[in-house]
Design a protein around this motif. Structure first.
Motif, PDB file in Angstrom:
ATOM      1  N   ASP A 131     -23.988  41.740  29.799  1.00 19.44           N
ATOM      2  CA  ASP A 131     -24.550  42.298  28.468  1.00 19.44           C
ATOM      3  C   ASP A 131     -23.993  43.739  27.988  1.00 19.44           C
ATOM      4  OD1 ASP A 131     -26.406  40.087  28.469  1.00 19.44           O
ATOM      5  OD2 ASP A 131     -28.284  41.440  29.193  1.00 19.44           O
ATOM      6  N   HIS A 132     -23.580  44.504  28.833  1.00 21.69           N
ATOM      7  CA  HIS A 132     -22.776  45.413  28.325  1.00 21.69           C
ATOM      8  C   HIS A 132     -21.388  45.293  27.844  1.00 21.69           C
ATOM      9  CE1 HIS A 132     -24.902  48.221  31.642  1.00 21.69           C
ATOM     10  NE2 HIS A 132     -25.809  47.661  30.835  1.00 21.69           N
ATOM     11  N   LEU A 133     -20.666  44.283  28.552  1.00 17.48           N
ATOM     12  CA  LEU A 133     -19.531  43.799  27.680  1.00 17.48           C
ATOM     13  C   LEU A 133     -19.731  43.180  26.531  1.00 17.48           C
ATOM     14  CD1 LEU A 133     -17.947  42.496  31.025  1.00 17.48           C
ATOM     15  CD2 LEU A 133     -17.091  44.411  29.927  1.00 17.48           C
ATOM     16  N   ALA A 166     -27.347  47.495  25.286  1.00 15.83           N
ATOM     17  CA  ALA A 166     -27.969  46.324  25.815  1.00 15.83           C
ATOM     18  C   ALA A 166     -29.209  46.344  26.193  1.00 15.83           C
ATOM     19  CB  ALA A 166     -27.242  45.645  26.964  1.00 15.83           C
ATOM     20  N   HIS A 167     -29.824  47.328  26.903  1.00 14.91           N
ATOM     21  CA  HIS A 167     -31.047  47.404  27.627  1.00 14.91           C
ATOM     22  C   HIS A 167     -31.616  48.657  27.451  1.00 14.91           C
ATOM     23  CE1 HIS A 167     -28.029  45.102  30.277  1.00 14.91           C
ATOM     24  NE2 HIS A 167     -28.846  44.179  29.748  1.00 14.91           N
ATOM     25  N   PRO A 168     -32.932  48.765  27.463  1.00 14.97           N
ATOM     26  CA  PRO A 168     -33.589  50.057  27.539  1.00 14.97           C
ATOM     27  C   PRO A 168     -33.183  50.780  29.144  1.00 14.97           C
ATOM     28  CG  PRO A 168     -35.175  48.381  27.146  1.00 14.97           C
ATOM     29  CD  PRO A 168     -33.854  47.567  27.464  1.00 14.97           C
ATOM     30  N   ASP A 169     -32.638  51.902  28.765  1.00 11.29           N
ATOM     31  CA  ASP A 169     -32.400  52.798  30.044  1.00 11.29           C
ATOM     32  C   ASP A 169     -30.723  53.136  29.725  1.00 11.29           C
ATOM     33  OD1 ASP A 169     -30.828  51.079  31.792  1.00 11.29           O
ATOM     34  OD2 ASP A 169     -32.112  50.873  33.009  1.00 11.29           O
ATOM     35  N   ASP A 170     -30.016  52.160  28.969  1.00 13.65           N
ATOM     36  CA  ASP A 170     -28.480  52.263  28.915  1.00 13.65           C
ATOM     37  C   ASP A 170     -28.383  53.481  27.936  1.00 13.65           C
ATOM     38  OD1 ASP A 170     -27.886  49.971  30.122  1.00 13.65           O
ATOM     39  OD2 ASP A 170     -27.750  48.644  28.432  1.00 13.65           O
ATOM     40  N   GLU A 171     -29.499  53.705  27.200  1.00 15.67           N
ATOM     41  CA  GLU A 171     -29.262  54.759  26.038  1.00 15.67           C
ATOM     42  C   GLU A 171     -29.491  56.288  26.902  1.00 15.67           C
ATOM     43  OE1 GLU A 171     -31.988  53.256  26.574  1.00 15.67           O
ATOM     44  OE2 GLU A 171     -33.222  55.147  26.891  1.00 15.67           O
TER      45      GLU A 171
HETATM   46 ZN   LIG Z   1     -27.932  47.958  30.566  1.00 19.35          ZN
END
Ligand SMILES: [Zn+2]
Length: 258
Positions: free
Chosen positions: A143-145, A23-28
């Motif tokens: 957002d992750h969900l 969902a977001h930069p940094d999740d990766e």
């Molecule tokens: Zn995130």
């Protein structure tokens, strides 16, 4: 695939294609960075698709003059992806929904799951991945969900890729909570119910030993300077437990009809 019994998750090879949707930069990096590096260092071609530019994140420090958080975080994402060996990066251009509040126009949480599924499904069709990874969203971020739901819908009934949800097992988060409560007794951690943290341990189907790619994970996480690392301030033992083993839950796609 031609009649092999190779475990695609544990033993990636050149020619394998992976799609990692976040969902977001940094999740990766803070999320599944070790899993990505595990795949790329063994030769798999990994595409990361990131739904937003993380505009609603909490900046850890003052931003450089004349920049906005979304563009700062996109740069961080691109640099982190380089450390992780990502072959291709796609941004979907939704707005970061934030943790709560109204879902505004263009926000990821405003997009119907079916619409997100079509967008992700096109990428799946184009790339033809062997393995697809999402975060399981058990941290509760909507957002992750949403990304998880979109990918499940995109792959529902599919005979194609193996879908894995990257997760943090309840037992590990209980260790984390015990440590937080002893180190920072004055915080809101006392309100958390240990029983509801993370993913039930029995749901974890696969554990990757990612010790060998720790340096890449660290380098990728360090690029996300605008964000506070969730691993800051942990004891060395606990930090290592978070960063040297990745836990995944394989999704039975026959269970999830669109
Ligand atoms: Zn995130």
């Amino acid at each position: 695939m031609t009649g092999t019994t190779r475990d695609l998750l544990q033993h990636p090879e050149p020619g394998d294609r992976w799609l990692v949707a976040v969902a977001h930069p940094d999740d990766e990096s803070f999320g599944c960075g070790s899993t990505i590096a595990h795949a790329t260092t063994r030769g798999a071609e990994v595409t990361v698709v990131c739904a937003t530019r993380g505009e609603a994140g909490e900046p850890a420090a003052e931003l450089p003059h004349g920049t906005d958080l979304g563009s700062v975080r996109e740069v961080e994402l691109r640099r982190a992806a380089g450390h992780l060996g990502v072959a291709r990066l796609e941004l979907l251009g939704y707005r970061d929904s934030g943790f709560d509040g109204a879902c505004g126009p263009g926000a990821l949480c405003s997009a119907p799951v079916d619409e997100l599924a079509v967008v992700l499904g096109r990428l799946v069709e184009e790339i033809g991945p062997d393995v697809v990874v999402v975060l399981d969203g058990s941290d509760g971020h909507r957002d992750h969900l949403h990304v998880r739901a979109g990918m499940r819908a995109a792959l529902a009934g599919s005979q194609g890729p193996a879908l894995y949800e990257h997760c943090l097992p309840n037992s590990l988060l209980r260790r984390w909570l015990d440590e937080m409560r002893s180190v920072r007794p004055d915080t809101a951690y006392h309100g958390l119910d240990p029983a509801t943290l993370g993913r039930a341990d029995e749901d974890v189907t696969d554990v990757l030993d990612t010790t060998a790619v720790l340096d890449r994970r660290e380098a990728a996480m360090a690029e996300h300077r605008s964000q506070t690392s969730p691993f800051d301030g942990l004891s060395a033992d606990l930090r290592r437990a978070f960063l040297t083993a990745d836990h995944l839950a394989r999704v039975d796609l026959s269970d999830h009809h669109a």
